[in-house]
Design an enzyme around this catalytic site. Structure first.
Site, short mmCIF file in Angstrom:
data_model
loop_
_atom_site.label_atom_id
_atom_site.label_comp_id
_atom_site.label_asym_id
_atom_site.label_seq_id
_atom_site.Cartn_x
_atom_site.Cartn_y
_atom_site.Cartn_z
N TRP A 130 55.75 80.48 32.04
CA TRP A 130 57.12 79.48 32.73
C TRP A 130 58.35 79.25 31.70
CZ3 TRP A 130 57.93 80.19 36.95
CH2 TRP A 130 56.83 79.98 38.29
N ASP A 169 60.56 70.45 31.09
CA ASP A 169 59.57 71.34 33.10
C ASP A 169 58.71 70.46 33.11
OD1 ASP A 169 58.13 72.26 35.17
OD2 ASP A 169 59.60 74.59 33.87
N LYS A 205 53.79 70.84 43.40
CA LYS A 205 52.89 70.35 42.70
C LYS A 205 51.39 69.61 42.88
CE LYS A 205 54.22 74.46 41.25
NZ LYS A 205 54.25 75.05 40.19
C1 LIG Z 1 55.38 75.94 39.50
C2 LIG Z 1 56.53 76.18 38.35
C3 LIG Z 1 57.76 76.62 38.09
C4 LIG Z 1 57.76 77.14 39.41
O1 LIG Z 1 59.06 76.27 40.57
P1 LIG Z 1 59.23 76.97 41.56
O2 LIG Z 1 60.11 75.51 42.41
O3 LIG Z 1 59.23 78.42 42.60
O4 LIG Z 1 60.85 77.24 41.54
C5 LIG Z 1 58.03 76.28 36.71
N1 LIG Z 1 58.15 75.60 36.21
C6 LIG Z 1 56.92 75.64 36.16
C7 LIG Z 1 55.63 74.44 34.83
C8 LIG Z 1 56.12 75.23 37.11
O5 LIG Z 1 54.72 74.47 37.30
#
Ligand SMILES: *Cc1c(COP(=O)(O)O)cnc(C)c1O
Length: 371
Positions: free
Chosen positions: A107, A180, A204
């Protein structure tokens, strides 16, 4: 050992992931008639008294759970984490042309790629691969550009796909840390003041897809510069904050469900209790992975994720058989991400201990049968 009758399903999906059953049942109960209004929460104005109550209460509960200080704004946004890969540099660079970007896996690489549209990211590669054993460079070896050139540092404490987590907090005191936290927010207590900005996709550990949380320190708003001038209003954190996340119509249903999840977490005993459970769950699974050579995970135990446990079978030709048989135990969505293969079990808050107990029982049976 007999394969169980397929009764209970345990959903190990990495996202959109399982939600607490109590939350789903409550939402179902009030779906067609929310609090006696005769309407669903989906069908009313986001500016109505009723929805404003949902908005206010959910923010209040989130603030309480994370002990978010007054000088941080909470934004309930659209767009998912990937939208904020772009929104972060546009909102925060000001007149700078670089920012520190930690590369720790899947990511963060996408965050870096997106940031390249807006600046020249200073990439800090922290993963060390020592003959397949994966670890992380100690913090004092992370060479950051200074603050006046790179106004923030972006990193991801839990790489959802790599199964790698940076558990210690980053004590780079004179830089703004942007995190993030998509797959780790609300899984444990957190010191929000370590961060300038936190963002997280909801799907998540927070609620349904469509909602993204942004927690931003007030003084980071309105960093004007050439990017700020072309920043779309819907991505402008200052505008979103001034409009209390209602500059345009927010994802109301996802927001409402997230609010129920916050209440659920409080009922469980808050983030200290949640963290305890998550520890127990992850440890149980890693123990079985490590107990013989049938399964393996080569990440330094200090950096293993407690949310997304990845592992492989030494005999990779057995993976399809493993995945197929796991279904008859009610164990769903264990297939690793298409980018890395193998197995991934995501153990977010809503996954009960029982799910991991059944998983390890199956893993031991499978290793015994095919080992
Ligand atoms: C799932 C995830 C993303 C992407 O999220 P979207 O909602 O699909 O844009 C980005 N960073 C991390 C750490 C993730 O787990």
């Amino acid at each position: 050992m007999k394969i169980q009758e397929n009764k209970k399903i345990f959903n190990f999906s990495a996202g959109p992931a399982m939600l607490p059953i109590e939350v789903l049942k409550l939402a179902q109960e009030e779906l067609c008639n929310w609090h006696g209004s005769g309407k669903s929460i989906m069908e009313i104005s986001h500016r109505s008294k009723e929805f404003l109550e949902v908005a206010y209460t959910s923010e209040h509960d989130l603030r309480e759970l994370l002990m978010i200080p007054e000088n941080y704004k909470v934004l309930f946004c659209h767009g998912g984490a990937r939208t904020h890969f772009a929104a972060i540099p546009m909102n925060l660079l000001g007149s700078a042309t670089s920012a520190n970007y930690v590369n720790s896996g899947y990511w963060t690489q996408f965050a870096i790629q997106e940031a390249k549209k807006y600046c020249i990211p200073h990439v800090i590669n922290i993963i060390v691969n020592d003959n397949g054993f994966i670890t992380v460079k100690p913090l004092y070896h992370w060479n950051l550009l200074p603050n006046n050139i790179a106004p923030y540092l972006h990193y991801c404490p839990n790489e959802t796909i790599d199964g790698l987590a940076i558990h210690q907090s980053l004590d780079f005191t004179d830089t703004v840390i942007v995190g993030d936290l998509s797959s780790v927010l609300l899984s444990q207590p957190l010191d929000v003041t370590n961060f300038g900005v936190i963002y997280a996709s909801a799907q998540k550990n927070i609620g349904p897809a469509g909602l993204t949380l942004v927690i931003i320190r007030e003084d980071l708003l309105e960093r004007t510069g050439y990017l700020y001038d072309v920043l779309p209003s819907v991505l402008n954190y200052t505008i979103l904050s001034k409009n209390k996340s209602m500059f345009n119509t927010p994802p109301t249903f996802a927001w409402y469900i997230a609010g129920l999840v916050f209440k659920w977490i409080k009922l469980q005993g808050g983030l200290i209790e949640i963290e305890k459970r998550n520890y127990v769950k992850a440890n149980l699974l890693y123990q079985v992975i490590d107990e013989n050579d049938f399964y393996y995970n080569k990440i330094d135990p200090l950096y293993r994720s407690r949310m997304n446990v990845i592992f492989n079978l030494t005999n990779t030709s057995l993976i399809n058989c493993f995945l197929k048989q796991s279904l008859s135990y009610g164990l769903h969505a264990l297939q690793g991400h298409r980018a890395v293969g193998g197995i991934r079990a995501s153990l977010y808050n809503a996954m009960p201990l029982e799910g991991i107990q059944v998983l390890v029982e199956f893993m031991r049976y499978f290793a015994y049968r095919y080992g």
